[in-house]
Design an enzyme around this catalytic site. Sequence first.
Site, PDB file in Angstrom:
ATOM      1  N   ASP A 159     -10.505   4.330  -1.071  1.00  0.00           N
ATOM      2  CA  ASP A 159     -11.044   3.326  -0.147  1.00  0.00           C
ATOM      3  C   ASP A 159     -12.561   3.221  -0.210  1.00  0.00           C
ATOM      4  O   ASP A 159     -13.268   4.226  -0.227  1.00  0.00           O
ATOM      5  CB  ASP A 159     -10.653   3.667   1.298  1.00  0.00           C
ATOM      6  CG  ASP A 159      -9.182   3.438   1.547  1.00  0.00           C
ATOM      7  OD1 ASP A 159      -8.426   3.227   0.574  1.00  0.00           O
ATOM      8  OD2 ASP A 159      -8.789   3.467   2.722  1.00  0.00           O
TER       9      ASP A 159
ATOM     10  N   ASP B 213       0.848  -1.199   0.000  1.00  0.00           N
ATOM     11  CA  ASP B 213       0.000   0.000   0.000  1.00  0.00           C
ATOM     12  C   ASP B 213       0.886   1.251   0.000  1.00  0.00           C
ATOM     13  O   ASP B 213       1.690   1.441   0.908  1.00  0.00           O
ATOM     14  CB  ASP B 213      -0.869  -0.064   1.263  1.00  0.00           C
ATOM     15  CG  ASP B 213      -1.999   0.934   1.256  1.00  0.00           C
ATOM     16  OD1 ASP B 213      -2.054   1.761   0.320  1.00  0.00           O
ATOM     17  OD2 ASP B 213      -2.823   0.898   2.185  1.00  0.00           O
TER      18      ASP B 213
HETATM   19  C1  GLA Z   1      -5.292   2.389   2.870  1.00  0.00           C
HETATM   20  C2  GLA Z   1      -5.837   1.286   1.982  1.00  0.00           C
HETATM   21  C3  GLA Z   1      -6.866   0.486   2.753  1.00  0.00           C
HETATM   22  C4  GLA Z   1      -6.262  -0.076   4.023  1.00  0.00           C
HETATM   23  C5  GLA Z   1      -5.659   1.040   4.854  1.00  0.00           C
HETATM   24  C6  GLA Z   1      -4.847   0.502   6.020  1.00  0.00           C
HETATM   25  O1  GLA Z   1      -6.257   3.345   3.170  1.00  0.00           O
HETATM   26  O2  GLA Z   1      -6.381   1.813   0.814  1.00  0.00           O
HETATM   27  O3  GLA Z   1      -7.369  -0.563   1.946  1.00  0.00           O
HETATM   28  O4  GLA Z   1      -5.282  -1.030   3.684  1.00  0.00           O
HETATM   29  O5  GLA Z   1      -4.779   1.842   4.077  1.00  0.00           O
HETATM   30  O6  GLA Z   1      -4.258   1.524   6.762  1.00  0.00           O
END
Ligand code: GLA
Length: 508
Positions: A332, A271
């Site tokens: 997200d 990520d």
């Molecule tokens: C980002 C990602 C999420 C999750 C969070 C964890 O926002 O897009 O899917 O993994 O980090 O902190």
Amino acid sequence: MILRNIAVLLLGALLPLGGAPALGPSNGVAGTWTFSGAPPFPGLRMMQIGVKAGKATGTLTTEWYGPMPMHDLRIQGKVASFGIQNGNPRLPMKTWMATLQGKHQMQVVGDIWEEHVDLVARRGTARDAARLRFQVQPLPALAKLPSDGLAPTPPMGWSSWNRFAEKIDDPTVRRMADLMVSTGLRDAGYVYVNIDDGWQGQRDARGVLQPNPKFPDMKALAAYVHSQGLKLGLYSSPGPRSCAGFEGSYGHVETDAQTWASWGIDYVKYDLCSGEGIFRTPVELQAAYLAMGQALRRTGRPIVYSLCQYGRDRVGRWGRDVGGHLWRTTGDITDEYATMARLGFDRNGDSADAGPGGWNDPDMLEVGNGGMTPEEYRTHMSLWAISAAPLLMGHDLQAMTPETFALLANPEVIAIDQDPKGIQGRCVRKEGAIEIWSRPLADGSVALALFNRGEVEAAVRFEAADAGLAEFLSLRDVWAHRSWETSTATATLRPHGVLFLRARGPHR
Ligand code: GLA
């Protein structure tokens, strides 16, 4: 990266080399300024300002984003003002002010992400500058990794983030694994148990990342999950910090990949998070993802590699080349219809990029978390299935209702998602709030989804041509498990509802 390194070196050369700093045209503002006890985000280490031939340049060095260049740096009297941007193209540049107080203190005020910074920095020496310098890591030259045959169909499993966030721990992961078996979800196809952000602890003296105390023995956990016929996934970031502020893989890519392989990890979500401030150009971004792709390959263990950088720089065009098996195309998801619909209908990637071994990922499922109606969750599942999206459940299996199980484990819906031809469906017709999506399947039939994105019930007429067919010989409602023969086709769709069909007939 190279250019930026040169800029940092040049800046170093412009700074006074210890001893009493020269004042001169910078009004005493130039030099190295150090922070102590700064809050963890963004973890300010030092500020450096240099002036040469009347031109001022500078950086703010942080734990999260490394050295951040100052934009439009201006020095007026005792005040330096400059723009700071953390690399997220959607966030505007913020103006920062550094004001000299006496000769050896600066008050530094500005905003970054959602944080307001108001700190005092002290004049530092060249030795401080060397000590606090961010160690920029080399990146590999861009290269194409060959396919490794993993993820011939979109990965299916469960991930901790949507329901548990940082509250995830070893006992919960074991319980979820047990429930995936006892409920029948494993046998329906959900095999990955993925621990998202929040498992990371500190690095030991050799730089090996240890789990935090909530995960006492990752190797034992992996063995347990494997004994249940499931696979275990983990999460990290190419940046120094994960999105929730845990230790990232920056500077430890090789060691981390080796560590995870030694534990028996089968899936890694990588990520971007703080890496957005470091890998600012498309080439740097790709190279950062390639570095981990190569490191995972070098472990010799089959590990599904999930890229998460929110779809930037047309990731679908290069996701496979860096070793990715799926790549997030969106920001997200949240457990409400509007966000789910925006990601699934409007923001998912180009269908041409998806296929066996590499999938567009509009984010994990929210089915069963309670924020949408059953009709909306049916739309969520249908949209993900027709889009050949990875199906990563995100709910608490301990509190699963029979309705949630039925939504997640419908074999006809899963068969469409997992169709071996791997063609991602797409919208073929839009009329007002109605969208008709179609997806050709391996056996010659066609998945056809009629969606009503509106707030009122709607009648819709659809045609064999929508499915690329000359005529409909039969239609099957894959949610109701009911088939009928027809040539005419009309349907009434509830608000936010869907009719999800498998259509058969001669192709046009
Ligand atoms: C980002 C990602 C999420 C999750 C969070 C964890 O926002 O897009 O899917 O993994 O980090 O902190």
